[in-house]
Design a protein around this motif. Structure first.
Motif, PDB file in Angstrom:
ATOM      1  N   ALA A 171     -27.167  49.710  48.806  1.00 45.70           N
ATOM      2  CA  ALA A 171     -26.519  48.826  49.771  1.00 45.70           C
ATOM      3  C   ALA A 171     -27.199  48.904  51.131  1.00 45.70           C
ATOM      4  N   VAL A 172     -27.551  50.101  51.558  1.00 41.56           N
ATOM      5  CA  VAL A 172     -28.205  50.263  52.867  1.00 41.56           C
ATOM      6  C   VAL A 172     -29.547  49.562  52.888  1.00 41.56           C
ATOM      7  N   HIS A 173     -30.350  49.748  51.844  1.00 37.78           N
ATOM      8  CA  HIS A 173     -31.668  49.108  51.814  1.00 37.78           C
ATOM      9  C   HIS A 173     -31.562  47.591  51.759  1.00 37.78           C
ATOM     10  N   ALA A 174     -30.637  47.074  50.963  1.00 37.54           N
ATOM     11  CA  ALA A 174     -30.471  45.620  50.874  1.00 37.54           C
ATOM     12  C   ALA A 174     -30.023  45.047  52.208  1.00 37.54           C
ATOM     13  N   ALA A 175     -29.045  45.685  52.828  1.00 32.77           N
ATOM     14  CA  ALA A 175     -28.550  45.189  54.114  1.00 32.77           C
ATOM     15  C   ALA A 175     -29.640  45.222  55.171  1.00 32.77           C
ATOM     16  N   ARG A 176     -30.491  46.258  55.132  1.00 35.17           N
ATOM     17  CA  ARG A 176     -31.569  46.353  56.108  1.00 35.17           C
ATOM     18  C   ARG A 176     -32.518  45.162  55.971  1.00 35.17           C
ATOM     19  N   ARG A 177     -32.827  44.779  54.730  1.00 30.88           N
ATOM     20  CA  ARG A 177     -33.728  43.623  54.525  1.00 30.88           C
ATOM     21  C   ARG A 177     -33.092  42.343  55.060  1.00 30.88           C
ATOM     22  N   PHE A 178     -31.800  42.187  54.802  1.00 33.82           N
ATOM     23  CA  PHE A 178     -31.125  40.984  55.303  1.00 33.82           C
ATOM     24  C   PHE A 178     -31.074  40.965  56.833  1.00 33.82           C
ATOM     25  N   ARG A 179     -30.887  42.143  57.456  1.00 35.96           N
ATOM     26  CA  ARG A 179     -30.773  42.181  58.911  1.00 35.96           C
ATOM     27  C   ARG A 179     -32.077  41.829  59.601  1.00 35.96           C
ATOM     28  N   GLU A 180     -33.190  41.941  58.875  1.00 37.57           N
ATOM     29  CA  GLU A 180     -34.468  41.556  59.466  1.00 37.57           C
ATOM     30  C   GLU A 180     -34.522  40.057  59.738  1.00 37.57           C
ATOM     31  N   LEU A 181     -33.733  39.292  58.967  1.00 36.21           N
ATOM     32  CA  LEU A 181     -33.735  37.835  59.130  1.00 36.21           C
ATOM     33  C   LEU A 181     -32.435  37.308  59.713  1.00 36.21           C
ATOM     34  N   HIS A 182     -31.376  38.105  59.660  1.00 32.65           N
ATOM     35  CA  HIS A 182     -30.060  37.645  60.101  1.00 32.65           C
ATOM     36  C   HIS A 182     -29.445  38.672  61.039  1.00 32.65           C
TER      37      HIS A 182
ATOM     38  N   ALA B  52     -17.009  48.210  40.262  1.00 34.91           N
ATOM     39  CA  ALA B  52     -18.177  48.010  39.393  1.00 34.91           C
ATOM     40  C   ALA B  52     -19.473  47.912  40.185  1.00 34.91           C
ATOM     41  N   GLY B  53     -19.360  47.599  41.456  1.00 39.44           N
ATOM     42  CA  GLY B  53     -20.545  47.452  42.291  1.00 39.44           C
ATOM     43  C   GLY B  53     -20.178  46.739  43.575  1.00 39.44           C
ATOM     44  N   VAL B  54     -21.191  46.564  44.410  1.00 38.96           N
ATOM     45  CA  VAL B  54     -20.985  45.928  45.703  1.00 38.96           C
ATOM     46  C   VAL B  54     -22.030  44.847  45.900  1.00 38.96           C
ATOM     47  N   LEU B  55     -21.569  43.665  46.335  1.00 40.36           N
ATOM     48  CA  LEU B  55     -22.483  42.597  46.699  1.00 40.36           C
ATOM     49  C   LEU B  55     -22.857  42.761  48.170  1.00 40.36           C
ATOM     50  N   VAL B  56     -24.150  42.654  48.431  1.00 40.87           N
ATOM     51  CA  VAL B  56     -24.644  42.690  49.800  1.00 40.87           C
ATOM     52  C   VAL B  56     -25.209  41.312  50.129  1.00 40.87           C
ATOM     53  N   GLN B  57     -24.731  40.716  51.215  1.00 47.19           N
ATOM     54  CA  GLN B  57     -25.165  39.380  51.618  1.00 47.19           C
ATOM     55  C   GLN B  57     -25.487  39.380  53.110  1.00 47.19           C
ATOM     56  N   PRO B  58     -26.316  38.427  53.534  1.00 46.61           N
ATOM     57  CA  PRO B  58     -26.478  38.242  54.979  1.00 46.61           C
ATOM     58  C   PRO B  58     -25.221  37.614  55.557  1.00 46.61           C
ATOM     59  N   MET B  59     -24.937  37.884  56.809  1.00 45.04           N
ATOM     60  CA  MET B  59     -23.815  37.256  57.496  1.00 45.04           C
ATOM     61  C   MET B  59     -24.117  35.771  57.661  1.00 45.04           C
ATOM     62  N   ALA B  60     -23.249  34.943  57.117  1.00 38.71           N
ATOM     63  CA  ALA B  60     -23.479  33.491  57.195  1.00 38.71           C
ATOM     64  C   ALA B  60     -23.323  33.005  58.623  1.00 38.71           C
ATOM     65  N   ARG B  61     -24.143  32.024  58.972  1.00 39.79           N
ATOM     66  CA  ARG B  61     -24.017  31.430  60.302  1.00 39.79           C
ATOM     67  C   ARG B  61     -22.746  30.594  60.383  1.00 39.79           C
ATOM     68  N   ARG B  62     -22.295  30.393  61.606  1.00 41.45           N
ATOM     69  CA  ARG B  62     -21.048  29.665  61.814  1.00 41.45           C
ATOM     70  C   ARG B  62     -21.186  28.200  61.424  1.00 41.45           C
ATOM     71  N   GLY B  63     -20.075  27.627  61.012  1.00 46.98           N
ATOM     72  CA  GLY B  63     -19.990  26.216  60.662  1.00 46.98           C
ATOM     73  C   GLY B  63     -18.559  25.892  60.276  1.00 46.98           C
ATOM     74  N   VAL B  64     -18.372  24.759  59.643  1.00 47.36           N
ATOM     75  CA  VAL B  64     -17.041  24.381  59.172  1.00 47.36           C
ATOM     76  C   VAL B  64     -16.803  25.046  57.823  1.00 47.36           C
ATOM     77  N   GLU B  65     -15.742  25.850  57.741  1.00 45.94           N
ATOM     78  CA  GLU B  65     -15.434  26.543  56.494  1.00 45.94           C
ATOM     79  C   GLU B  65     -14.662  25.601  55.571  1.00 45.94           C
ATOM     80  N   LEU B  66     -15.221  25.389  54.376  1.00 47.17           N
ATOM     81  CA  LEU B  66     -14.649  24.455  53.409  1.00 47.17           C
ATOM     82  C   LEU B  66     -14.311  25.173  52.115  1.00 47.17           C
TER      83      LEU B  66
END
Length: 896
Positions: free
Chosen positions: A701-712, A759-773
């Motif tokens: 989880a730490v490694h995945a989040a680090r990769r996402f934080r490089e772009l987000h 069972a596991g953890v999903l790691v995602q980049p923080m989505a940018r703001r917009g209209v939540e649908l």
């Protein structure tokens, strides 16, 4: 189109002349029947089928088709009267997705549509086998079979080689094919209803000798209203009832009957139905009630076995007011007056109320059918009859259930283009079904599903019988409003305000009038009048001044309809009758929609009748406003494009089907798919999800989040275990994690709190703001897939800002879905903001619609939130529920 199921074990289908055949798979024990079928064929028919008159070919064919079926090789038999009248077979060609096809029809059954019916059913079965085309050879002189292929509505390629024609028939069931099937079904349906609605001979079975029996009442009505055919009665002991000679049994009636009306005890219905069938009766009307399941099954079985159409049981009866028919086969008090309104109801009580209301208005009826328990003849049948009868220009329906909602939708979409179809949206307060705990299931109530059907089909849905009659009165007498702009005219200011409020609350507009028009109106009206809209003519208005005022408004091009609210006063020289006469005279001079409001009248609606016009007058302004709003809705429906289903690229149905089958083999009872299965299924339909990584450990989880934080700016953690639906309620989401320590803490929290089930953890980049649908799908066993759309996020169920449409979605449906919720202005650019990516949003809805249509195993799809921005669409969270299910072809012709 989705792959569809193989032909059911036995179904019944109407032919072009209204006759019925059964279609079923050939069984090994059918060898004698199939051999007899070929033996009865003429040498010429055999030669055209086998390219030789040698009967050995027929014997080999009989042996071949009676082998047990397997995927890719099937044979279907058409039967009438227990004998084979047609046979079709196909076998997949090795290494291809094509199948070799052969068709044969008994000599006496040519040109009745048997071959076409068999080909339709074979094509549906072949699609379920993954077959995409039929390869068929025919002699070039066999014009009949070549015409059958050509008229199917499917794409066909021909190659001539000597005396033979090699045909390749593509099986893709596109709109052209569905329209062709629809047209054939309409012809057959209307022909089959002739004995019911235009019979030349009728027998009432079970008329009582004493007053009070239902059968006696029906016999009385038939005689009293002058049925223009042969009338008989069947009674075990009486010699005559009401002056009509009786016969002991149906078998004793001296001629074959078009229609038999059964008013016998429930225990006798099946026996009498069988007797009717054996004696050539072509249709049954069963008013008897109280049939149990077994008795009902026996009744329907008799009707199918002998090819009889059936209305009922447990119904009020039916009527046709045509001059050369005069059929009143009901136990209602009076035959409706002749006219142009078609009425079909399930409830007899509702039928009586509708007939009484129409009679009070003076609206005549073309045909009336009480469908009762609706074993056979349905609202869909009646729509097709009214479309073709040359008389009906207004259809009123009251349906408590839908047998084939998708077929009804297609029929109604076509019929409503020429005939207004009105119904009552009954049962709006019924508790919604909950197939599971997702947002989609919570939002998809039966009411929303039914209303989606009505909206897409152009059906005008009233909330009550009274509103239905109010709307019928307007549509029957007035032109449709061109738009929503309404001018309210009243001789009492307070009444005008109430009418204006009612108009606006009904979705109409009451726009201010231009200064020029206001000036002209004030110059016409008595002193003290107000003309801003609503127009207050004052109590002193005269008949002529009111006429002039209405004429000014009609000629102004500033309004699309008038609501004229009048109250009696003792101030003016004009009486109440004078003022209403002014309204009628205006209607006679100007073809313009007008609704009157007369608060002092007793009936909820009546007509103000003139020599050449009638104006509906309502007891309260809400009724007038609702009726006008329904009229505007119809105007808008007729003006909108019919829409087309998008031709989408990048669809991998084969891979999706394999994935679904694999999941269900591991989970026989179905369930919520894991994140990877969800993402892969979306990928098969070109629906991209926001990037994510599956982490089974804290370091992952730490490694995945680090990769996402490089772009987000931040990362997100989401806990997962089988069966988890609402992560927020379980506090299973950690947002906006900006460093390794926060990610580690979040993972450790999940591991501790959800110990034993994580069972596991999903790691995602923080989505940018917009209209939540929120976007979702629910599969309905009757209505098919329902696509939901609206405001998303954690409050989606609380705010309930959702719209729904039935799949497959056309481009027009997609536009309507996006435009319908209250949050729609946020998507189109609110207060100068840039619109969101509407093209991307439309693509997502179209692709999800296709996915739901292709995969009947997709019980639910729940995409929430979907974040819409001007530069794109992010699907942040996905849940898909898969269950064992077989595809159902709603457009395959078959009787229920």
């Amino acid at each position: 189109m989705a792959q569809t199921e193989a032909a059911p074990r036995e179904v019944h289908v109407l032919l072009a002349d209204g006759a019925t055949v059964s279609v079923r798979p050939v069984r090994p024990d059918d060898l004698a029947e199939v051999a007899a079928f070929y033996d009865a064929m003429s040498p010429e028919n055999l030669r055209l089928r086998f390219f030789t008159a040698n009967r050995r070919s027929a014997e080999q064919s009989a042996e071949r088709v009676c082998r047990p079926a397997c995927p890719g090789r099937r044979a279907l038999l058409a039967e009438a009267g227990g004998k084979a009248v047609g046979l079709v077979e196909y076998e997949r060609l090795p290494g291809t997705d094509h199948a070799d096809l052969a068709l044969a029809v008994a000599d006496r059954w040519h040109h009745k549509g048997v071959g076409t019916v068999l080909l339709e059913h074979a094509a549906s079965a072949a699609r379920s086998d993954g077959v995409t085309a039929f390869a068929a050879d025919a002699l070039s002189e066999n014009r009949d079979v070549l015409k059958v292929f050509a008229d199917l509505g499917l794409s066909i390629m021909r190659r001539f080689e000597g005396p033979e024609v090699h045909c390749l028939v593509r099986l893709e069931a596109d709109e052209t094919y569905l329209a062709a099937v629809e047209a054939r079904g309409r012809t057959a349906d209307v022909a089959s209803l002739q004995p019911l609605l235009r019979p030349r001979s009728v027998a009432v079975v079970g008329p009582g000798r004493r007053p009070g029996s239902v059968g006696r009442a029906i016999l009385h009505n038939l005689r009293r209203d002058g049925f223009d055919g042969r009338l008989y009665a069947v009674h075990p002991v009486a010699t005559a009832v009401l002056g009509v000679t009786t016969y002991r049994t149906v078998s004793d009636v001296p001629q074959a009957l078009d229609l038999a009306i059964l008013a016998v005890p429930a225990t006798a219905v099946q026996t009498v139905a069988d007797e009717c069938g054996r004696n050539g009766v072509r249709a049954l009307l069963v008013v008897s009630a109280g049939l149990d399941r077994e008795q009902g099954r026996g009744l329907l079985s008799a009707c199918r076995r002998y090819g009889m159409r059936l209305v009922g049981p447990n119904c009020l009866g039916l009527a046709n007011t045509e001059d050369d028919v005069r059929l009143d086969a009901s136990f209602a008090a009076d035959l409706p007056s002749p006219g142009t309104a078609g009425v079909a109801v399930q409830s007899g009580g509702v039928g009586i109320a509708l007939l009484a209301g129409l009679s009070r208005l003076g609206i005549g009826v073309s045909t009336f059918v009480s469908l009762g328990d609706k074993y056979d003849v349905s609202g869909n049948d009646m729509l097709q009859w009214w479309e073709s009868d040359g008389r009906t220009d207004l259809a009123l329906l009251h349906l408590e259930s839908f047998g084939n909602a998708r077929a009804f939708s297609r029929t109604a979409r076509r019929v409503t283009r020429t005939i207004p179809v009105l119904t009552v949206d009954a049962g709006r307060t019924a508790a919604g079904r909950r197939a599971a705990a997702s947002h989609t299931a919570a939002a998809a109530t039966p009411t929303m599903t039914r209303q989606a059907l009505f909206r897409q089909a152009g059906v005008t849905a009233a909330r009550s019988i009274a509103e239905l009659l109010d709307t019928a009165a307007l549509l029957h007498s007035q032109p449709l409003p061109a738009g929503r702009r309404v001018a309210v005219v009243s001789n009492a200011g307070g009444t005008g305000v109430l009418a204006a409020d009612a108009a606006i609350e009904s979705g109409l507009r009451v726009p201010p009038l231009s200064p020029e028009l206001t000036g002209r109106l004030l110059a016409t009206l008595p002193g003290g009048a107000a003309a801003a809209n609503p127009v207050d003519t004052t109590a002193a208005v005269s008949e002529d001044k009111l006429s002039d005022c209405l004429a000014e408004l009609i000629g102004s091009d500033e309004v699309d309809a008038l609501i004229v609210a009048l109250v009696p006063t003792a101030v003016a020289t004009a009486t109440g009758d004078d003022l209403t006469r002014s309204v009628v005279r205006t209607a006679e001079l100007h073809r313009f929609p007008i609704a009157a409001v007369l608060p002092d009248q007793a009936p909820s609606v009546r007509y103000l009748n003139g020599q050449d016009a009638a104006v509906p007058a309502y007891a309260d302004p809400q009724s007038a406003a609702h009726a006008l709003a329904h009229g505007v809705d119809r105007t808008e429906w007729l003006a909108r494009p019919q829409g087309t289903v998008a031709d989408l690229d990048g669809i991998d149905l084969e891979r999706a089907s394999v994935m679904v089958s694999s999941y269900l083999s591991d989970h026989p009872d179905g369930g919520w798919a894991d994140p990877r299965t969800c993402a892969d299924l979306l990928g098969c339909y070109g629906i991209p999800q926001i990037p994510w990584v599956w982490a089974r450990s804290e370091s992952d989880a730490v490694h995945a989040a680090r990769r996402f934080r490089e772009l987000h700016a931040g990362a997100v953690l989401k806990a997962y275990w089988p069966g988890l639906v609402h992560k927020s309620e379980e506090h299973a989401v950690r947002l906006d994690l900006t460093d390794d320590a926060e990610v580690s803490t979040g993972y450790q929290d999940f591991a501790e709190r959800f110990r034993g089930k994580l069972a596991g953890v999903l790691v995602q980049p923080m989505a940018r703001r917009g209209v939540e649908l929120f976007v979702g799908v629910v599969q309905d066993a009757v209505f098919g897939p329902l696509v939901m759309f609206g405001l998303g996020g954690t409050a989606t169920e609380v705010l309930a800002d959702h719209a729904a449409r039935l799949a497959p979605l056309t481009d027009q449906d997609v536009h309507d879905l996006v435009s319908a919720p209250r949050c729609a202005p946020l998507l189109f650019g609110h207060r100068g903001a840039e619109p969101v990516d509407l093209e991307g949003l439309g693509q997502m809805l179209s692709r999800l619609s296709r996915m739901a249509s292709d995969l009947p195993q997709l019980a639910e799809a729940d995409l929430n939130p979907v974040i819409a921005r001007p530069d794109g669409i992010d699907i942040v969270d996905v849940r898909l529920r898969l269950v064992p299910s077989r595809a159902y072809d709603p457009y395959l012709r078959r009787l229920r």
